[in-house]
Design an enzyme around this catalytic site. Structure first.
Site, PDB file in Angstrom:
ATOM      1  N   ARG A  45       0.844  -1.201   0.000  1.00 22.01           N
ATOM      2  CA  ARG A  45       0.000   0.000   0.000  1.00 22.01           C
ATOM      3  C   ARG A  45       0.874   1.244   0.000  1.00 22.01           C
ATOM      4  O   ARG A  45       1.972   1.228   0.552  1.00 22.01           O
ATOM      5  CB  ARG A  45      -0.879   0.013   1.245  1.00 22.01           C
ATOM      6  N   ASP A  87      -3.365  -1.666  -3.201  1.00 23.61           N
ATOM      7  CA  ASP A  87      -4.072  -1.873  -1.950  1.00 23.61           C
ATOM      8  C   ASP A  87      -5.193  -2.874  -2.251  1.00 23.61           C
ATOM      9  O   ASP A  87      -6.058  -2.611  -3.096  1.00 23.61           O
ATOM     10  CB  ASP A  87      -4.652  -0.513  -1.494  1.00 23.61           C
ATOM     11  N   LYS A 141       0.956 -20.158   5.285  1.00 25.23           N
ATOM     12  CA  LYS A 141       0.123 -20.340   6.451  1.00 25.23           C
ATOM     13  C   LYS A 141       0.024 -19.024   7.222  1.00 25.23           C
ATOM     14  O   LYS A 141       0.911 -18.194   7.051  1.00 25.23           O
ATOM     15  CB  LYS A 141       0.662 -21.455   7.326  1.00 25.23           C
ATOM     16  N   HIS A 171       6.892 -24.272   4.978  1.00 27.60           N
ATOM     17  CA  HIS A 171       8.336 -24.132   4.743  1.00 27.60           C
ATOM     18  C   HIS A 171       9.139 -25.342   5.214  1.00 27.60           C
ATOM     19  O   HIS A 171      10.248 -25.555   4.773  1.00 27.60           O
ATOM     20  CB  HIS A 171       8.874 -22.806   5.317  1.00 27.60           C
ATOM     21  N   GLU A 209      11.624 -25.098  20.332  1.00 28.04           N
ATOM     22  CA  GLU A 209      12.229 -23.787  20.093  1.00 28.04           C
ATOM     23  C   GLU A 209      12.592 -23.147  21.417  1.00 28.04           C
ATOM     24  O   GLU A 209      11.900 -23.354  22.421  1.00 28.04           O
ATOM     25  CB  GLU A 209      11.237 -22.879  19.368  1.00 28.04           C
ATOM     26  N   ASP A 228      -0.327 -23.264  14.898  1.00 31.26           N
ATOM     27  CA  ASP A 228       0.877 -22.645  14.338  1.00 31.26           C
ATOM     28  C   ASP A 228       1.893 -23.694  13.875  1.00 31.26           C
ATOM     29  O   ASP A 228       2.593 -23.486  12.883  1.00 31.26           O
ATOM     30  CB  ASP A 228       1.509 -21.744  15.422  1.00 31.26           C
ATOM     31  N   HIS A 233       3.446 -28.109  10.085  1.00 31.38           N
ATOM     32  CA  HIS A 233       4.793 -28.687  10.055  1.00 31.38           C
ATOM     33  C   HIS A 233       4.859 -30.110  10.635  1.00 31.38           C
ATOM     34  O   HIS A 233       5.407 -31.021  10.026  1.00 31.38           O
ATOM     35  CB  HIS A 233       5.783 -27.803  10.802  1.00 31.38           C
TER      36      HIS A 233
HETATM   37  C1  BG6 Z   1       6.584 -20.932  11.700  1.00 28.09           C
HETATM   38  C2  BG6 Z   1       5.834 -20.615  12.961  1.00 28.09           C
HETATM   39  O1  BG6 Z   1       5.751 -21.512  10.753  1.00 28.09           O
HETATM   40  O2  BG6 Z   1       7.642 -21.843  12.001  1.00 28.09           O
HETATM   41  C3  BG6 Z   1       6.760 -20.044  14.016  1.00 28.09           C
HETATM   42  O3  BG6 Z   1       4.815 -19.676  12.674  1.00 28.09           O
HETATM   43  C4  BG6 Z   1       7.934 -20.962  14.246  1.00 28.09           C
HETATM   44  O4  BG6 Z   1       6.072 -19.839  15.232  1.00 28.09           O
HETATM   45  C5  BG6 Z   1       8.595 -21.331  12.926  1.00 28.09           C
HETATM   46  O5  BG6 Z   1       8.852 -20.282  15.068  1.00 28.09           O
HETATM   47  C6  BG6 Z   1       9.648 -22.399  13.121  1.00 28.09           C
HETATM   48  O6  BG6 Z   1      10.340 -22.576  11.924  1.00 28.09           O
HETATM   49  P1  BG6 Z   1      11.807 -23.168  11.924  1.00 28.09           P
HETATM   50  O7  BG6 Z   1      12.131 -23.295  10.470  1.00 28.09           O
HETATM   51  O8  BG6 Z   1      12.666 -22.196  12.656  1.00 28.09           O
HETATM   52  O9  BG6 Z   1      11.712 -24.487  12.633  1.00 28.09           O
END
Ligand code: BG6
Length: 479
Positions: A45, A87, A141, A171, A209, A228, A233
């Protein structure tokens, strides 16, 4: 003349674009992997000058590359980049994008915005004839917060893009070590005969993490660890571990097998919710040798029932895995950053080595921080007096084996695969929806019970209930 291609990034000044997409494009440029005529158009935007926009991207790339920043690579990338003021809520602003693209056809649109804008963006791309039959869309996501909202997002995308042209990003699927799982399973004969309930006692999938939620609080609080991390994942990892061998490596063969696993997950409802799931929320504690605040303090004292830790004991209802627990665990502010898959094999049926405590074989696939595979096996210690056994590990460090290679950002692979029109590493609609169906069952159950997440100290491995979850079956987490 070679036709011009384009990658269009919506949300071009956002966090994902700056942290992941531009650095990935820089590295692809460095390796000569971007098509010569690829244009990169960033949409956000408000109007900024082309120079100011390019400077934002340069800063993001410099931050990621540090001392390795190469001005000649950047200059090549810079020459591809332009900005269009678009936008999502102002249809007429799409004329700016149409102008920036000119004669370019078959663009890839990366929607790195809130899903709330997906519908409007797709509609306008169609109305302004910016997207055509050869265009592709990449989305990140969260793809909804439950099955209903996921379907609504998928419908919004489908008004403009066919399913074959829709690339849903997870990812984790772009990580080298995750890709290697397919090679480990299907390019070796060694493991396949053992990869089932006869030889495997339990499987553990952990994504731990050390970071907290910090400035992502307002996003995170709506989702929590189960939406999340687990819905996407962890379930993707579970699929790759548990699926049958696909007949080919093409997108639909692989994804068909993954969907079958998701549909075979036993729903967790009723009394099982208490026995098979654990939710936690971190309190204050010590993480990586420094004092860190509680989740509730990061929110400015607001009370929240969102979990930052989940452990689940899942079961897959099929012939291969009946009765084998798949333990899933993820959390913020845990003692180490570690993602790994542990395949715990069964004990030997009868020991002839009296006086020795035999430990069952264990295959550990480490995804991060370092990538590696290790297999624990029993060995005899060298001595003449007695037969003494000891477990030792066969260790394969993938970073040592392939030293010299830079560790790639997962998005490099994902962008390249989308540019090559190869959807194998992306999540198909039925896959995303099957994952939500299973997750919704758990979330609805939690909501119905009204139980709040159990506090755990930052820097610990989560609430004690997570240990009870495995111990109930005579198992323990691999620490
Ligand atoms: C993301 C989550 O998809 O993956 C985050 O939204 C998380 O909360 C992250 O920290 C972890 O990714 P990676 O590649 O560091 O394991």
């Amino acid at each position: 003349m070679t036709a011009q291609r384009a990658l269009v990034i919506f949300g071009a000044t956002g966090d994902l674009a700056r942290r992941m997409l531009y650095p990935s494009l820089y590295f692809l440029e460095q390796d000569g992997l971007l098509a010569p005529h690829l244009a990169i158009v960033g949409c956000s935007r408000g109007s900024v000058t082309q120079d100011v926009f390019a400077a934002t991207i340069e800063a993001a790339v410099r931050e990621r590359t540090g001392g390795a920043f190469a001005p000649d690579v950047w200059n090549k990338l810079r020459a591809r980049i332009s900005h269009a003021a678009v936008d999502a809520t102002q249809p007429e602003s799409f004329a700016n994008l149409a102008k920036a693209l000119g004669e370019t056809r078959d663009a890839i649109f990366y929607l790195s915005t809130s899903p709330a804008h997906f519908g409007a963006i797709c509609r306008n791309l169609k109305e302004y004839k910016i997207a055509n039959g050869g265009s592709r869309v990449m989305v990140e996501k969260p793809l909804g917060h439950d099955l209903t909202s996921c379907r609504a997002i998928n419908d919004a995308l489908a008004q403009t893009f066919s399913e074959n042209n829709t690339f849903r990003v997870d990812h984790y699927l772009g990580k080298e070590a995750v890709q290697n799982l397919l090679a480990l399973r299907f390019a070796n004969t060694l493991f396949e005969p053992l990869w089932n309930k006869v030889s495997v006692e339990q499987v553990q999938i952990t994504a731990a993490e050390t970071v907290g939620v910090e400035d992502r609080w307002s996003y995170y609080d709506e989702y929590g660890a189960i939406r999340d991390m687990v819905q996407n994942h962890l379930l993707q990892l579970l699929c790759l571990v548990a699926m049958e061998a696909p007949p080919h490596l093409d997108a639909d063969s692989v994804r068909d097998e993954k969907v079958k696993v998701l549909r075979s997950l036993r729903p967790i409802t009723g009394r099982d919710l208490e026995r098979k799931t654990v939710r936690g929320q971190y309190g204050a504690g010590v993480s990586e040798a420094r004092a860190v605040p509680a989740y509730s303090e990061e929110s400015g004292g607001r009370k929240s029932g969102t979990e930052t830790f989940v452990a689940i004991c899942a079961h897959i209802k099929n012939w291969r895995w009946a009765g084998v627990p798949f333990y899933l665990r993820t959390g913020k502010r845990l003692p180490h950053r570690r993602s790994e898959i542990v395949i715990q094999f069964r004990d030997v049926p009868h020991s002839i080595f009296s006086g020795n405590n035999l430990q069952a074989n264990r295959l550990t696939i480490r995804l991060q921080p370092e990538e590696g595979i290790s297999l624990k096996i029993m060995n005899k210690t060298p001595n003449l007096e007695r037969t003494e056994l000891q477990p030792l590990s066969l260790n394969l460090s993938l970073s040592d084996a392939f030293s010299g290679g830079r560790r790639r950002i997962a998005y490099e692979r994902l962008l390249l695969e989308a540019m090559h029109d190869t959807p194998t590493l992306f999540v198909r609609r039925d896959e995303a929806e099957a994952a939500w169906t299973w997750i919704d069952g758990i979330v609805d159950g939690w909501r119905g019970s009204g139980a709040a997440p159990v506090p755990y100290a930052a820097g610990s491995w989560g609430p004690s209930g997570a240990f009870a979850l495995t111990e109930r079956n005579g198992h323990s987490w691999h620490e």
